[in-house]
Design a protein around this motif. Structure first.
Motif, mmCIF file in Angstrom:
data_model
loop_
_atom_site.group_PDB
_atom_site.id
_atom_site.type_symbol
_atom_site.label_atom_id
_atom_site.label_comp_id
_atom_site.label_asym_id
_atom_site.label_seq_id
_atom_site.Cartn_x
_atom_site.Cartn_y
_atom_site.Cartn_z
ATOM 1 N N LYS A 88 36.951 33.624 36.901
ATOM 2 C CA LYS A 88 36.717 35.023 37.400
ATOM 3 C C LYS A 88 36.653 35.903 36.199
ATOM 4 O O LYS A 88 36.036 36.997 36.399
ATOM 5 N N ASP A 89 37.663 35.672 35.225
ATOM 6 C CA ASP A 89 37.540 36.680 34.056
ATOM 7 C C ASP A 89 36.243 36.806 33.481
ATOM 8 O O ASP A 89 35.900 37.707 32.766
ATOM 9 N N VAL A 91 33.504 36.389 34.562
ATOM 10 C CA VAL A 91 32.480 37.220 35.544
ATOM 11 C C VAL A 91 32.676 38.640 35.013
ATOM 12 O O VAL A 91 31.975 39.495 35.047
ATOM 13 N N ALA A 92 34.116 39.011 35.358
ATOM 14 C CA ALA A 92 34.401 40.248 34.847
ATOM 15 C C ALA A 92 33.934 40.885 33.751
ATOM 16 O O ALA A 92 33.211 42.014 33.671
ATOM 17 N N ARG A 95 30.061 41.331 33.411
ATOM 18 C CA ARG A 95 29.703 42.705 34.214
ATOM 19 C C ARG A 95 29.835 43.882 33.250
ATOM 20 O O ARG A 95 29.007 44.699 33.573
ATOM 21 N N ASP A 143 45.271 38.315 30.868
ATOM 22 C CA ASP A 143 45.375 39.561 31.787
ATOM 23 C C ASP A 143 46.681 40.251 30.981
ATOM 24 O O ASP A 143 47.362 39.791 30.337
ATOM 25 N N ASP A 178 45.588 41.947 37.086
ATOM 26 C CA ASP A 178 44.681 41.155 36.600
ATOM 27 C C ASP A 178 43.335 41.870 35.920
ATOM 28 O O ASP A 178 43.106 42.687 36.322
ATOM 29 N N GLU A 180 40.312 41.395 36.296
ATOM 30 C CA GLU A 180 39.475 41.136 37.436
ATOM 31 C C GLU A 180 39.462 42.846 38.124
ATOM 32 O O GLU A 180 38.459 43.140 38.855
ATOM 33 N N TYR A 181 40.695 43.320 38.050
ATOM 34 C CA TYR A 181 41.061 44.458 39.043
ATOM 35 C C TYR A 181 40.510 45.974 38.246
ATOM 36 O O TYR A 181 40.205 46.879 38.736
ATOM 37 N N GLU A 184 34.280 48.023 35.527
ATOM 38 C CA GLU A 184 33.494 47.768 34.303
ATOM 39 C C GLU A 184 33.590 48.847 33.292
ATOM 40 O O GLU A 184 33.689 48.155 32.187
#
Ligand SMILES: [Zn+2]
Length: 199
Positions: A88-89, A91-92, A95, A143, A178, A180-181, A184
């Motif tokens: 998921k990181d 993906v972050a 972005r 993170d 995280d 992801e929080y 962008e």
């Protein structure tokens, strides 16, 4: 509490991260009342993930082929490698559109409390990869919390004999959270302003 199938469903849902007993019960009863087509779609999605998605043999990102989309992309540069904890990181960071190199997914972070050490992560795989590669810069994007910092410090020390430039994302990310929080723009800025770390 409930009989057979309903309780089994609540128990399984309750094992998912972030789902407490009350939420598990609410989701279970939502599914019981849902349209049969909706439930069938959910089941099909779960089965598909289990059967078709695997981990990239090179970077351990999720992939639908032997290698993930990013490892297969010839337009990415090979001299910069970004280390992250989870898919998921990836993906972050993708972005933000700030990064054109490759990734390495560790599968977590070092956490003595949870009994997670370097051997439980894909650290050995990272070292093997660095040994025979064109990588000149390693960006450690774990993170911004205790476990992520410990992992970054450990990796920086481990790779220091290899003579690579090692950097860590700049501050400004929400501490304790995280990757992801972060939005962008913030994550993109942290990437651009990454600092060298000397182990
Ligand atoms: Zn890959």
């Amino acid at each position: 509490m409930y009989e057979g199938a309903v309780q089994d469903l609540i128990d399984e849902l309750g094992r998912l991260p972030g789902v407490g007993p009350k939420s598990a019960q609410r989701i279970a009863f939502h599914l019981l009342a849902a349209e049969s087509a909706d439930v069938t779609r959910l089941v099909a999605a779960l089965v598909r993930v289990q059967q078709e998605v695997r981990f990239c043999v090179t970077c351990y990102n999720v992939a639908e082929a032997e290698q993930c989309r990013i490892c297969r992309d010839p337009r990415r540069v090979d001299d910069v490698l970004c280390v992250v904890e989870e898919p998921k990181d990836v993906v972050a960071i993708e972005r933000t559109r700030e990064f054109r190199g490759r990734y390495h997914v560790l599968g977590g972070a070092i956490s003595p409390i949870d009994g997670v050490g370097p051997d439980d992560l894909r650290v050995k795989e990272l070292m093997t990869r660095l040994m025979n590669s064109a990588v000149t810069e390693l960006i450690i994007a774990t993170d911004p919390n205790l476990e992520g910092e410990a992992t970054a410090a450990y990796l920086a020390r481990l790779v220091s004999p290899m003579g690579l430039a090692v950097s860590r994302l700049a501050s400004g990310l929400p501490v304790g959270g995280d990757l992801e929080y972060a939005d962008e723009v913030t994550l993109g800025r942290a990437f651009e302003g990454r600092r060298r770390i000397d182990a």
